[in-house]
Design an enzyme around this catalytic site. Structure first.
Site, PDB file in Angstrom:
ATOM      1  N   ASP A  93      42.295  33.435  33.134  1.00 32.16           N
ATOM      2  CA  ASP A  93      41.508  34.605  32.765  1.00 32.16           C
ATOM      3  C   ASP A  93      40.080  34.366  33.266  1.00 32.16           C
ATOM      4  OD1 ASP A  93      41.751  36.749  29.849  1.00 32.16           O
ATOM      5  OD2 ASP A  93      40.573  36.954  31.680  1.00 32.16           O
TER       6      ASP A  93
HETATM    7  C1  GLC Z   1      39.033  39.922  31.017  1.00 27.35           C
HETATM    8  C2  GLC Z   1      40.322  40.028  30.225  1.00 27.35           C
HETATM    9  C3  GLC Z   1      41.541  40.141  31.101  1.00 27.35           C
HETATM   10  C4  GLC Z   1      41.169  40.891  32.367  1.00 27.35           C
HETATM   11  C5  GLC Z   1      40.252  39.990  33.156  1.00 27.35           C
HETATM   12  C6  GLC Z   1      39.754  40.667  34.445  1.00 27.35           C
HETATM   13  O1  GLC Z   1      38.147  39.061  30.366  1.00 27.35           O
HETATM   14  O2  GLC Z   1      40.592  39.054  29.237  1.00 27.35           O
HETATM   15  O3  GLC Z   1      42.568  40.801  30.333  1.00 27.35           O
HETATM   16  O4  GLC Z   1      42.330  41.203  33.115  1.00 27.35           O
HETATM   17  O5  GLC Z   1      39.120  39.563  32.394  1.00 27.35           O
HETATM   18  O6  GLC Z   1      38.918  41.754  34.110  1.00 27.35           O
END
Ligand code: GLC
Length: 738
Positions: free
Chosen positions: A268
């Site tokens: 993430d």
């Molecule tokens: C965010 C979220 C994730 C998302 C990623 C890209 O913090 O936790 O679900 O897809 O970053 O935006």
């Protein structure tokens, strides 16, 4: 599948594997590490970034949607880097790209996998036509905590429902062939356990037993693997002391060794470098080591891989084979997407974004997401001929931005049709409409002119429709609430206007279940519309005035009060379960009551033991009665199947659709089992007065669970089975597995 297809498929797999190995053999270590690095969008494309792409340091980009910029970056990667490996472009296309479906929790209330697949297909076509290859969806975390802002993105509290609907989204995004130009790679997230964040606070500690992980949290992810989801995303969370992005048990033991998964895992956003913040890694190098070693193939946003992997490989701490495996996983998805073979920016004739078909899909998704929670005196549907003056009150009556909900990066507000617009169009000149905002924002606490104007509008009217709830910002990532009542002075406004004796209907837009035990006393009827997306207005208006009927069912339990959380239907029985006659409400306790006089079972003195609205609940304009349940046989062998039949009659005033649900209970298990488990559901359309016999099919494998030795087993013994319109179903029988 016939021999030729399987033969072709085998050939394709062999050719992809051959192509990957041939490419790997040519790649330098730096180029391999580049494939493992995802860069967040850049407002402007710098020369340094262009040069990084030329040097093969950029395997992926996220959050860039400017088509010209994407074309330039891909051209540099394909034409000016040494090996011409294409960049994979990612974006959060969570519940639509520019045409917005309801938030995922709202879509889940439709219990309609075909419709959810169709909505994801619309999203894929619109995103792909902008050059997006990969969405970070579906979010298939299980959550039982409406304080958590991200419950809005989930498909609810139940593993079975989330598995079915999550797979429908994957199929919609990926289509039947990932290499097609209008297919985009999906991403099963957040692996795993994120929805159990302590106290419903985002990113908080997750303390979860392996038994709970395997029996509740992991099944939707395993279903996603079986549905060939192209990628996984590691969660932010600290799971039992080992953060997911450094968690070998999850990323290797479960995902690779047990499930034999062959896609790739992306971290993430910054979740790798956050291993330092967790106190799990001492520095960036150790964070990179833990993440790669655990099995995170690609690092999102932070660049510990880019800065440290070369040294970790050259010092022998990370074997080259490990790097090669990560890169192979990534290249496989790029080959499967056809990125090496199709034109860099193949603008096949995509349909126009936001075309009427797409809008109709969004409207149907909104229609079927709406849940009727209350309808005293059959107040709904409204009959416009019986209305002379209609008050439309609330800040969410005419706000396209708010109705689209959270995770709407590219949603087109100008395409939104609001409830006020739709109602005006529907009742035309026949009704005097008095509009009042009622409050500046949904959070307004101090009674002001808006409050007074709303009361005045209601006084002039015979019918009042409120559009209240949460602005979009009050749910989604990091937007958690410790008090989940209607925000601000909404309840006070409802109470004030309820004193006027008007016909009152409340339409709630929100990104989570709310505590409505006080609210529901102030209105005659209540519709829960979640954040319904682009076409929420026409969908709500059609239901309010009877052009359509509500069929939605709750995918998540609504508590009476926040202190009951976590409260969910498939709980364990405990040794002292509460029953109606085993507790006394706090208001009914006699003075100086004796220690044991109020019952010693599992409940709250001030809330009892039941929710406000149970999982699977939703009223309709029909009135459905379930009767006559029976089985194909009462005793089945292990490995056998059983049919469960029931009859359903609509003795209401309107034709309607009912989502009939099948629940079971395994009475005795090697570990304790839930008091109910959803194992099937089906949509049944019934005319007024019509009766239908419905049938569900169960195989003994459907009753399997992980026992105390973490083995997936179905055990012989007695099972209860219910068929009904929600998880409080009472029509019951039982069968045995020998
Ligand atoms: C965010 C979220 C994730 C998302 C990623 C890209 O913090 O936790 O679900 O897809 O970053 O935006």
């Amino acid at each position: 599948m016939n021999y030729n297809e399987s033969n072709t498929e085998t050939t394709a797999k062999q050719s992809t594997a051959t192509r990957i190995n041939e490419l790997l053999a040519k790649m330098t270590l730096q180029e391999k590490i580049g494939q493992m690095s995802q860069f967040a969008n850049r407002t402007e494309i710098t020369d340094d970034f262009r040069e990084a792409i030329r040097q093969g340091k950029v395997g992926s980009i996220l959050n860039e949607v400017d088509e010209e910029k994407l074309k330039e970056l891909q051209r540099i990667a394909r034409k000016e880097s040494r090996l011409g490996i294409p960049i994979i472009i990612g974006r959060d296309v969570i519940h639509g790209f520019q045409t917005m479906m309801p938030i995922p929790l709202g879509q889940a209330a439709s219990w309609n996998p075909e419709l959810i697949e169709k909505g994801a297909r619309v999203a894929a076509i619109e995103a792909a036509s902008s050059g997006i290859h990969w969405t970070f969806a579906p979010m298939i975390d299980i959550s039982r905590d409406p304080r958590w802002g991200r419950i809005a993105e989930t498909l609810g509290e139940d593993s079975y429902l989330t598995s079915v609907l999550g797979n429908a989204m994957i199929k919609g995004f990926q289509g039947d062939d990932l290499s097609k130009s209008d297919s985009i790679a999906a991403c099963a997230k957040h692996f795993a356990g994120y929805g159990y964040s302590e106290a419903g606070k985002d990113y908080a500690y997750v303390n979860i037993s392996e038994n709970e992980l395997r029996n509740v949290v992991l099944p939707p992810f395993k279903a996603a693997v079986d549905a060939n989801v192209a990628t996984f995303m590691a969660a932010f969370s600290d799971i039992n002391g080992v953060p997911a992005s450094g968690n070998e048990f999850l990323m290797k033991n479960i995902l690779r060794d047990e499930w034999n998964y062959d896609g790739f895992v992306v971290s993430d956003w910054d979740s790798v470098i956050q291993l330092i913040t967790h106190g799990f890694s001492e520095n960036e190098k150790e964070a990179a080591f833990e993440a790669v070693n655990a099995g995170v193939d690609m690092e999102m946003a932070s660049h510990t891989y880019l800065h440290n992997l070369e040294n970790l490989v050259e010092s022998g701490r990370i074997p080259m084979e490990k790097i090669d495996q990560c890169v192979s996983n990534i290249l496989k998805v790029k080959f499967d997407l056809g990125l090496f073979d199709k034109p860099d920016f193949d603008k096949i004739e995509f349909p126009e974004k936001g075309n009427n078909d797409f809008l109709q899909t969004a409207k149907q998704a909104a229609l079927e997401s709406i849940v009727l929670l209350k309808n005293d005196y059959n107040k709904l549907p409204l009959e416009k001929n019986n209305i002379k003056d209609l008050a439309i009150i609330g800040p969410l009556a005419d706000d396209g931005f708010e109705q689209m909900g959270t995770w709407t990066f590219d949603g087109k507000e100008e395409w939104c049709q609001t409830p006020l617009q739709a109602i005006k169009e529907m009742v035309g000149e026949d009704v005097n409409i008095h509009v009042a905002r009622g409050m500046e924002t949904t959070r307004s606490k101090v009674k002001d002119k808006y409050f007074e104007e709303a009361v005045e509008a209601a006084k002039k009217s015979d019918t009042v429709i409120f559009f209240l709830g949460e602005e979009a910002i009050l749910s989604g990532e990091a937007h958690c609430r410790a008090d989940i009542d209607l925000p601000g002075y909404q309840n006070e406004l409802l109470e004030e206007i309820s004193k006027l004796g008007k016909s009152t209907v409340l339409v709630i837009m929100a990104g989570r279940p709310l505590t409505l035990s006080q609210t529901e006393h102030f209105v005659n009827a209540m519709l829960f519309a979640w954040h319904p997306g682009t076409m929420g207005g026409p969908a709500i208006a059609d239901i309010l005035f009877g052009k359509e009927y509500p069929s939605g069912k709750l995918p998540v339990t609504f508590p009476k009060m926040v202190g009951q959380i976590p409260i969910y239907y498939n709980q364990r029985n405990s040794g002292k379960p509460a029953t109606y006659d085993s507790f006394i409400h706090i208001d009914d306790i006699e003075p100086r009551a004796g220690q044991t006089s109020v019952g010693n079972t599992s409940f709250h003195l001030d809330a009892g033991f039941e929710p406000q609205y149970p999982f699977g609940f939703g009223l309709s304009y029909g009135h459905f009665v379930y009767h006559n349940i029976w089985l194909s046989e009462g005793v089945i062998e292990m490995g056998g199947s059983i049919e469960i039949y029931a009859q359903l009659t609509n003795n209401g005033r309107f034709d309607s659709i009912e989502i009939a649900q099948l629940y079971i209970r395994d009475l005795v298990g090697n570990v304790t089992r839930p008091i109910k488990e959803l194992k099937g559901f089906q949509r049944v359309h019934l005319h007024v007065g019509e009766t239908k016999t419905i049938c569900f099919h169960l195989h003994t494998d459907d009753l399997a669970f992980y026992n105390r030795h973490m083995k997936l087993v179905t055990e012989p013994g007695q099972f209860e089975v219910w068929v009904g319109g929600n998880s409080d179903a009472t029509l019951r029988t039982s069968f045995y597995i020998k």
